[in-house]
Design an enzyme around this catalytic site. Structure first.
Site, PDB file in Angstrom:
ATOM      1  N   GLN A 180     -10.736  -8.406   5.973  1.00 10.82           N
ATOM      2  CA  GLN A 180     -11.201  -7.097   6.456  1.00 10.82           C
ATOM      3  C   GLN A 180     -12.661  -6.821   6.084  1.00 10.82           C
ATOM      4  O   GLN A 180     -13.218  -5.807   6.507  1.00 10.82           O
ATOM      5  CB  GLN A 180     -10.317  -5.984   5.883  1.00 10.82           C
ATOM      6  CG  GLN A 180      -8.885  -5.998   6.376  1.00 10.82           C
ATOM      7  CD  GLN A 180      -8.738  -5.630   7.846  1.00 10.82           C
ATOM      8  OE1 GLN A 180      -9.645  -5.065   8.464  1.00 10.82           O
ATOM      9  NE2 GLN A 180      -7.594  -5.958   8.434  1.00 10.82           N
ATOM     10  N   CYS A 328       8.679   3.864   5.252  1.00  2.00           N
ATOM     11  CA  CYS A 328       9.903   3.568   6.004  1.00  2.00           C
ATOM     12  C   CYS A 328       9.632   3.863   7.471  1.00  2.00           C
ATOM     13  O   CYS A 328       9.893   4.955   7.960  1.00  2.00           O
ATOM     14  CB  CYS A 328      11.063   4.410   5.484  1.00  2.00           C
ATOM     15  SG  CYS A 328      12.654   3.972   6.223  1.00  2.00           S
TER      16      CYS A 328
END
Length: 377
Positions: A180, A328
């Site tokens: 990155q 999640c």
């Protein structure tokens, strides 16, 4: 509806000049670099010229650059060489590294009986340097430290010079996943004591399927892929000539306009942060993502004050492409290992989104995205 692309940390749009270079190569430079005739010699010469040019950007010699198919392959090549070829018996890493490092380290632990130790990471996603030093002090085992320069999910910048100096002080090898960072930050490897680093061309407007590994001079390389002795024996497989030339062109473009692009993209991030805060004071930023000095100017990880499993889908239907970052995520049984590591007290259940920018992002794209987020929130 105009499509808006804000997922540049996943991959970037290829620069038109890069496409032209690759197209010309496909037409005029089709020889196999291992062939001894003029077509092969031309292809080989173009690869070696690209290698020299790429090496110059990092102030290293051409033989220290090994071309690969990706940053993931480069990470694998480095980590496996460290253990199988350089005698490393202990890897120090963190639990918020890219899976190319975490899964490879776990594989080596299982199959080669090495030790893995994890340096502490605080709730801002930054490395505990004092803990790293204590780990380095604690054993005389041959050690490799593997810590990424910029976290791909939350954008945290590693204090790479300090880490490199600690590794040198305690005679440990240092590998950094710089995927990155390459093309977005200047890295002088004569000033930074990194032994190994990696790049992937599609993160800086180059083609997919090509990258490189940097091995500091003096380290032998044991190939993972056998059969042809290409890359000076480091990686068997016919070289991706057009991809390598495209990567070289993309890197040249990136570093020739580095300061200009950084200033522009940083202004977009600052504007986005400002507009998000106007929507709700309860919107938060994961890690140090809001801090322009301590996080990448291309990445902003946003945590919204609600749980909305359909947010990414709804944005996509509105023509806005982003990445999920919830611990999640909808449609995933695994979620983000990074956010799971740094978020607590219910914050990990809230919906997080990674927005990432490039030189092709327009301010109007940000404004439209803000309007859509206001509507949804």
């Amino acid at each position: 509806m105009n499509a808006i692309y804000l997922d540049n940390a996943a991959t970037t749009k290829m620069d038109n000049e890069v496409i032209e270079v690759m197209q010309t190569s496909m037409i005029e430079n089709f020889g196999n670099p291992s062939s001894t005739h003029q077509f092969g010699r031309k292809a080989k010469s173009s690869i070696e010229t690209a290698r020299k040019n790429i090496a110059k950007h990092f102030n290293v010699s051409a033989p220290e650059i090994v071309f690969t198919s990706s940053g993931t392959e480069a990470d694998n090549l480095i980590l496996k060489n460290a253990v199988l070829n350089l005698g490393v018996t202990r890897i120090i890493t963190s639990k918020i590294e890219h899976h190319a490092v975490l899964h490879t380290s776990e594989f080596l632990q299982k199959n080669n009986n090495i030790t893995i130790e994890y340096v502490n990471v605080n709730t801002l996603g930054t490395i505990d340097l004092l803990h790293l030093e204590s780990l380095l002090k604690s054993s005389k085992e041959k050690t490799l430290v593997s810590l990424m320069m910029i976290n791909n999910e939350i954008g945290t910048i590693l204090p790479i010079v300090k880490v490199a100096d600690l590794c040198k002080l305690y005679n440990s090898l240092f590998h950094s996943d710089t995927v990155q960072a390459i093309g977005h930050y200047a890295i002088d490897l004569q000033k930074v004591n990194v032994d190994f680093m990696v790049a992937s061309a599609h993160k800086f407007h180059g083609p997919k399927g090509v990258g490189f590994a940097f091995f500091r001079k003096g380290f032998g390389i044991l190939p993972m892929i056998h059969g042809g002795d290409q890359e000076r024996g480091a990686r068997s497989s016919t070289e991706n000539v057009h991809g390598i030339l495209g990567m070289n062109a993309a890197l040249n473009i990136a570093y020739n306009s580095l300061l200009e692009d950084e200033k522009y993209i940083e202004s977009l991030k600052v504007y986005f942060i400002s507009e998000l805060k106007k929507i709700s004071k309860e919107i938060q930023f994961n890690g140090v993502s809001e801090d322009i000095e301590r996080s990448s100017y291309t990445i902003l990880s946003v945590r919204f004050p609600v749980k909305n499993d359909m947010l990414l889908f709804t944005l996509d239907m509105a023509g806005i492409a982003v990445s999920g970052g919830s611990a999640c995520q909808s449609g995933s049984n695994i979620g983000s290992h990074v956010l799971s590591e740094i978020l607590f007290n219910g914050e990990e259940d809230k919906t997080s989104v990674r927005f990432s920018f490039s030189k092709f992002t327009k301010k109007e794209d940000i404004a439209v995205t803000i309007l859509k987020l206001k509507e949804l929130l």
